[in-house]
Scaffold this motif. Structure first.
Motif, PDB file in Angstrom:
ATOM      1  N   ALA A   1     -25.704  99.722 -35.961  1.00 46.85           N
ATOM      2  CA  ALA A   1     -26.643 100.853 -35.923  1.00 46.85           C
ATOM      3  C   ALA A   1     -28.079 100.350 -35.788  1.00 46.85           C
TER       4      ALA A   1
ATOM      5  N   GLU B   1     -31.541 108.925 -40.957  1.00 46.10           N
ATOM      6  CA  GLU B   1     -31.145 108.094 -39.822  1.00 46.10           C
ATOM      7  C   GLU B   1     -29.727 108.495 -39.434  1.00 46.10           C
TER       8      GLU B   1
ATOM      9  N   LEU C   1     -33.778 102.246 -34.229  1.00 44.08           N
ATOM     10  CA  LEU C   1     -34.042 103.473 -34.983  1.00 44.08           C
ATOM     11  C   LEU C   1     -35.090 104.310 -34.253  1.00 44.08           C
ATOM     12  N   ASP C   2     -35.171 105.584 -34.617  1.00 47.19           N
ATOM     13  CA  ASP C   2     -36.132 106.483 -33.958  1.00 47.19           C
ATOM     14  C   ASP C   2     -37.580 106.122 -34.277  1.00 47.19           C
TER      15      ASP C   2
ATOM     16  N   SER D   1     -42.846 108.605 -40.418  1.00 50.55           N
ATOM     17  CA  SER D   1     -42.304 108.037 -41.659  1.00 50.55           C
ATOM     18  C   SER D   1     -42.109 106.527 -41.585  1.00 50.55           C
TER      19      SER D   1
ATOM     20  N   PHE E   1     -30.458 100.804 -47.554  1.00 50.81           N
ATOM     21  CA  PHE E   1     -29.790 101.526 -46.481  1.00 50.81           C
ATOM     22  C   PHE E   1     -28.724 102.416 -47.100  1.00 50.81           C
TER      23      PHE E   1
ATOM     24  N   PHE F   1     -42.727 103.274 -43.167  1.00 55.38           N
ATOM     25  CA  PHE F   1     -43.005 103.077 -44.591  1.00 55.38           C
ATOM     26  C   PHE F   1     -44.222 102.203 -44.853  1.00 55.38           C
TER      27      PHE F   1
ATOM     28  N   LEU G   1     -23.419  98.905 -39.951  1.00 55.76           N
ATOM     29  CA  LEU G   1     -24.858  99.047 -40.150  1.00 55.76           C
ATOM     30  C   LEU G   1     -25.624  98.102 -39.218  1.00 55.76           C
TER      31      LEU G   1
ATOM     32  N   PHE H   1     -27.091 106.880 -39.363  1.00 60.10           N
ATOM     33  CA  PHE H   1     -26.063 106.317 -40.253  1.00 60.10           C
ATOM     34  C   PHE H   1     -26.163 106.846 -41.672  1.00 60.10           C
TER      35      PHE H   1
ATOM     36  N   ILE I   1     -39.044 100.566 -39.066  1.00 57.19           N
ATOM     37  CA  ILE I   1     -39.086 100.549 -40.527  1.00 57.19           C
ATOM     38  C   ILE I   1     -40.494 100.135 -40.955  1.00 57.19           C
TER      39      ILE I   1
ATOM     40  N   ARG J   1     -25.704 104.501 -46.447  1.00 55.97           N
ATOM     41  CA  ARG J   1     -24.820 104.529 -45.284  1.00 55.97           C
ATOM     42  C   ARG J   1     -23.878 105.722 -45.263  1.00 55.97           C
TER      43      ARG J   1
ATOM     44  N   LEU K   1     -36.293  98.186 -49.943  1.00 50.52           N
ATOM     45  CA  LEU K   1     -35.715  99.046 -48.913  1.00 50.52           C
ATOM     46  C   LEU K   1     -34.206  99.070 -49.096  1.00 50.52           C
TER      47      LEU K   1
ATOM     48  N   LEU L   1     -32.743 105.769 -44.700  1.00 48.57           N
ATOM     49  CA  LEU L   1     -33.432 104.643 -45.312  1.00 48.57           C
ATOM     50  C   LEU L   1     -34.082 105.167 -46.578  1.00 48.57           C
ATOM     51  N   ALA L   2     -34.029 104.368 -47.629  1.00 48.04           N
ATOM     52  CA  ALA L   2     -34.751 104.707 -48.852  1.00 48.04           C
ATOM     53  C   ALA L   2     -35.747 103.587 -49.111  1.00 48.04           C
ATOM     54  N   TYR L   3     -37.005 103.959 -49.259  1.00 49.73           N
ATOM     55  CA  TYR L   3     -38.039 102.944 -49.507  1.00 49.73           C
ATOM     56  C   TYR L   3     -38.742 103.268 -50.810  1.00 49.73           C
TER      57      TYR L   3
ATOM     58  N   LEU M   1     -37.240 109.067 -48.592  1.00 49.30           N
ATOM     59  CA  LEU M   1     -36.013 109.016 -47.792  1.00 49.30           C
ATOM     60  C   LEU M   1     -36.358 109.345 -46.347  1.00 49.30           C
ATOM     61  N   ARG M   2     -35.772 108.591 -45.434  1.00 53.43           N
ATOM     62  CA  ARG M   2     -35.960 108.903 -44.015  1.00 53.43           C
ATOM     63  C   ARG M   2     -34.584 108.986 -43.370  1.00 53.43           C
TER      64      ARG M   2
END
Lengths: 408, 93
Positions: A8, B26, A13-14, A62, B42, A64, A5, B28, A17, B44, B40, B31-33, B23-24
């Motif tokens: 990664a 990724e 990231l695209d 997205s 992760f 957050f 992780l 891997f 956060i 995986r 937040l 991401l959950a926020y 949820l976004r």
């Protein structure tokens, strides 16, 4: 966090956060350690329509939440309009304020808004400690704002403290102050950016204080840190958080005129990735700028490669290294093993040799005196001229030369 | 449900993602926020993300997991769900 992780996230990231958005550089205070050297508004600030468009773009990606700061963001007349648009678009807002503009009515409006966090800045548990950095009357103003928020029923607002050599012994008192308001304490690291570059060497916590801070934080996982102190994770168990440099990978900064910087703490042209006003907008800068891409490429641990703590601290904070003139691949100036302090000292000695070798005989004596008693920023500026120094090309305490705020 | 005995989580009971969680996707996983707690997480594993997206359509957590992964991966995913229940990302359905 697993190694996979971490890898990664280091590849980026695209979409970020979260990101920092300095909405204005206008400020009615002139804190001695201001990261953005704030003071006057830039006449070219994003308009309301442009700022709204940025919010729409963040929502589409997205993202957050945004950390809105400045300057004092609430002095923008469209501040509440922008906040409400962001929240309604699913982009949560955390904003920092010095509290001076807070009224009972505004506190009630904020308390009624979902997905909104307020951080009131306070840099000491008493007026003497706080006002020494933030200016006369700023402690009283921040406390009044907290009173308004508490009275309005705003639960869990944040009291945000930059940890310095002079307030570190007040952590318990600050914790008690927050508890008294039902607020959350948030501690962040003093970075040698903006005006803080000039006073960092006298203000940053001592090595002993860093150990004290680490132990204090480990015992209080509920205290927020914004991942500020990951360099301290080399002292033992990691602190809560990502424990890696997120610049250009998972975070970035948008400044008042829409320029995008990879690191929220390095408002310097060398880390400017582009502008939200450009054709591709914010997304284009985030995804395609060569600077962002370079920060996502595998990095060399440099001088830290042989240190057993590298997996814990990842070499520390890029901003702290950059503004003290240390190589980005190498120890943080506050490396808990003392390697940063040694690197700063060695770089200073190297400057002296360079000055002597360059035949600047007349200046040598003064140069030595300046190095011995000088500030980190001074050392960095001198080092920038040293031909055998590989990193920072140019160090500036105040990158925005169009409208300097010095003298305020 | 041998091996998955976790306080406050019953694989035979229905669950759903808290409506305040976004949820976004990724590479891997996701991401959950959580907009309420500002937490937040992760995620995986893309399979876990798929489980979360279909969770509320199933009568039990175990059924949701079984609709996505094969038996050898079941316990791992139930443990991940239990962790998300503890952090209140996932709530009883």
């Amino acid at each position: 966090m697993s190694a996979a992780l971490v890898e990664a996230l280091e590849r980026g990231l695209d979409a970020p956060i979260c990101l920092t958005w300095e909405l204005t550089y206008g400020c009615n205070l002139a804190c001695a350690h201001c990261l953005s050297s704030s003071g006057r508004r830039d006449p070219a600030e994003l308009s309301t329509a442009e700022a709204m468009a940025v919010i729409d773009e963040l929502a589409a990606m997205s993202v957050f939440y945004v950390n809105i700061g400045g300057g004092e963001p609430t002095i923008r007349s469209d501040f509440y309009e922008l906040v409400e648009h962001a929240v309604a678009s699913g982009v949560g807002v955390k904003f920092s304020t010095n509290g001076t503009t807070m009224t009972a009515a505004r506190a009630r409006r904020l308390a009624a808004t979902d997905y909104l966090d307020v951080q009131v800045s306070l840099d000491g548990a008493d007026a003497a400690t706080n006002d020494a950095l933030r200016g006369a009357g700023s402690f009283a103003a921040a406390r009044r704002a907290m009173d308004h928020l508490a009275t309005a029923g705003f639960e869990g607002f944040k009291i945000s403290v930059v940890v310095t050599r002079h307030n570190l012994h007040q952590l318990d008192a600050l914790e008690a102050l927050a508890a008294g308001y039902g607020a959350q304490l948030r501690l962040t690291r003093l970075r040698p950016s903006g005006r803080a570059a000039a006073i960092w060497s006298e203000l940053h916590p001592t090595a002993d204080q860093q150990v004290e801070l680490y132990r204090w934080l480990v015992a209080r996982p509920g205290v927020l840190t914004g991942d500020s102190f990951f360099h301290l994770s080399a002292l033992g168990d990691p602190l809560p958080g990502l424990n890696l440099c997120g610049a250009g990978r998972v975070v970035c900064l948008i400044d008042p005129v829409g320029d995008v910087y990879a690191c929220p703490f390095v408002l310097h042209e060398q880390f400017r990735a582009g502008s939200v006003r450009s054709h591709g907008g914010f997304a284009g800068v985030w995804r395609d700028s060569p600077l962002m891409r370079s920060l996502r490429a595998p990095t060399s641990p440099g001088a830290c490669g042989s240190c057993g703590s590298y997996d814990s601290c990842r070499g520390g904070c890029m901003a702290a290294k950059f503004f003290t003139g240390l190589p980005l691949a190498g120890p943080d100036p506050e490396c808990v093993h003392g390697l940063g302090a040694a690197a700063l000292a060695a770089a200073g000695a190297q400057d002296e040799r360079a000055a002597v070798a360059g035949g600047a005989a007349a200046g040598v004596q003064d140069e030595r005196a300046a190095v011995a008693g000088g500030t980190a920023a001074g050392a960095a500026e001198r080092r920038a001229g040293s031909p055998d120094h590989s990193t920072p090309v140019r160090i500036s305490r105040h990158p925005r030369t169009r409208w300097p705020t010095s003298g305020r | 449900m041998r091996g998955v005995l976790i306080a406050d989580f019953d694989p035979a009971a229905p669950y759903r993602l808290d409506p305040r969680v976004a949820l976004r996707d990724e590479p891997f996983g996701a991401l959950a926020y959580h907009y309420g707690s500002r937490r937040l997480s992760f995620l995986r594993s893309p399979e876990l993300v798929e489980v979360l997206r279909c969770l509320e359509r199933h009568t039990s957590a175990a059924a949701a997991v079984d609709s996505v992964v094969a038996l050898p991966d079941r316990e791992r995913h139930l443990r991940a769900l239990a962790a998300l229940v503890r952090s209140e990302m996932v709530v009883p359905g």
